[in-house]
Motif scaffolding. Sequence first.
Motif, PDB file in Angstrom:
ATOM      1  N   PHE A  14       0.640  -0.873   4.324  1.00 38.97           N
ATOM      2  CA  PHE A  14       1.580  -0.040   4.811  1.00 38.97           C
ATOM      3  C   PHE A  14       1.990   0.972   4.549  1.00 38.97           C
ATOM      4  CE2 PHE A  14       0.705  -4.388   7.416  1.00 38.97           C
ATOM      5  CZ  PHE A  14       1.684  -3.367   8.557  1.00 38.97           C
ATOM      6  N   THR A  15       2.167   0.882   3.000  1.00 41.63           N
ATOM      7  CA  THR A  15       2.460   2.400   2.163  1.00 41.63           C
ATOM      8  C   THR A  15       1.541   2.587   1.599  1.00 41.63           C
ATOM      9  OG1 THR A  15       2.989   0.416   0.206  1.00 41.63           O
ATOM     10  CG2 THR A  15       4.882   1.143   2.002  1.00 41.63           C
ATOM     11  N   ILE A  16       0.869   3.492   2.178  1.00 37.39           N
ATOM     12  CA  ILE A  16      -0.134   4.207   1.467  1.00 37.39           C
ATOM     13  C   ILE A  16      -0.290   4.633   0.238  1.00 37.39           C
ATOM     14  CG2 ILE A  16      -1.672   5.998   2.399  1.00 37.39           C
ATOM     15  CD1 ILE A  16      -1.591   3.754   4.294  1.00 37.39           C
ATOM     16  N   PRO A  17      -1.004   4.353  -0.754  1.00 36.03           N
ATOM     17  CA  PRO A  17      -0.700   4.715  -1.905  1.00 36.03           C
ATOM     18  C   PRO A  17      -2.405   6.064  -2.423  1.00 36.03           C
ATOM     19  CG  PRO A  17      -3.132   2.837  -1.542  1.00 36.03           C
ATOM     20  CD  PRO A  17      -1.792   3.258  -0.580  1.00 36.03           C
ATOM     21  N   SER A  18      -1.388   6.205  -3.083  1.00 33.77           N
ATOM     22  CA  SER A  18      -2.224   7.633  -4.195  1.00 33.77           C
ATOM     23  C   SER A  18      -2.400   7.428  -5.914  1.00 33.77           C
ATOM     24  CB  SER A  18      -1.504   9.172  -3.474  1.00 33.77           C
ATOM     25  OG  SER A  18      -0.017   9.241  -4.439  1.00 33.77           O
ATOM     26  N   ALA A  19      -2.505   8.237  -6.218  1.00 35.23           N
ATOM     27  CA  ALA A  19      -2.983   7.631  -8.021  1.00 35.23           C
ATOM     28  C   ALA A  19      -3.226   8.910  -8.876  1.00 35.23           C
ATOM     29  CB  ALA A  19      -3.944   7.050  -8.589  1.00 35.23           C
ATOM     30  N   THR A  20      -2.600   9.369  -9.664  1.00 32.76           N
ATOM     31  CA  THR A  20      -2.524  10.785 -10.521  1.00 32.76           C
ATOM     32  C   THR A  20      -2.167  10.379 -11.590  1.00 32.76           C
ATOM     33  OG1 THR A  20      -0.098  10.996 -10.231  1.00 32.76           O
ATOM     34  CG2 THR A  20      -1.331  12.249  -8.741  1.00 32.76           C
ATOM     35  N   VAL A  21      -2.857  11.735 -12.861  1.00 32.78           N
ATOM     36  CA  VAL A  21      -2.934  11.505 -14.236  1.00 32.78           C
ATOM     37  C   VAL A  21      -1.548  11.802 -14.423  1.00 32.78           C
ATOM     38  CG1 VAL A  21      -4.329  11.692 -16.322  1.00 32.78           C
ATOM     39  CG2 VAL A  21      -5.256  10.284 -14.366  1.00 32.78           C
TER      40      VAL A  21
END
Length: 326
Positions: A121-128
């Motif tokens: 329900f909490t849309i994830p994203s990823a960064t370096v």
Amino acid sequence: MMPSSFEPPAARDWQFPRHVAGTALLVAMGAEAGVSTAALLRGTGLGARDVADPQREVTAEQELRVVRNLLATAPGVTGAHVGAAYHASTFGPLGFALLSSPTLGDAANLALRFIDLSFTFTIPSATVEDQDVVVRVDDRGVPADVRRFLVERDLTAIWTVLREICGSSAGLDAAWDADRSTLRFATRWLDHPLPQANAHACAIAEALCRDLVSPRRGRNAFTGQVRILVAQHLEAGAPMGTVAAALGLSERSLRRRLTEVGTTYRAVLDDVRSTAAEQLLADGLLLDDVARRLGYAEASSFVVAHRRWTGRTPRETRDPATGGGS
């Protein structure tokens, strides 16, 4: 090679269809706390048979209702408890694609590419950032009464599955910041070769993922919700009033909203029935049983409908391996 950036998540919000496995896991956690299945499913329109059906899809709102019921009846069960119960296999083909990916970085991008096959329900994203991978979950738009629970559940599920696909003895570690809805781990892990990596298996699993999401992504979101509810009530004939009530609408409003997106309730019902019929016939069910599963009073009505959909009788389209029997 370690990715310098990650793919954007395929879904922008949480209102996508989802497999019933996520709901089943919530029900199982509630059962461990002594809560009945009926209490956990109250207000969803779902029953125990739905939760046990491996083909069943549910709407995001139905899963959200189970979350609320769990919080009301088993307040000791936290989001972290539930998230830790997830396994790669919970996600079906997506989970097998993750397990068989070459590296953790490849698996992370694959998960983002098919995030609408998850239960988040909490849309994830990823960064370096510097020497860390920072995973953020977006809780904007998540109802306030369940926000904390779902942030904890989703972050814990991500972390649990990451560690599982890396191998239990890999030593992957993370820093948490639940208040900021983030976790971070060292970028060196992105190149970590996964112990079950298998290029052939990964390609097959990814193709299955594409097959699952392509029809969903090609549909209007509202029509998708209607389809799911029609499928859940198909054996009873999926009366328009029942589906409309599940959406909080009158029949007139449901009819109007479908017209606005260029379809009708009859067209949706026929499409759901024809898709289900194809699978049931391939499974070798007798025509009477197929007709009953599709909500027809007798097999002859199903035969007439099938000819209208396909131009052929069910016998003519049945898998040859069944011998064409009725």
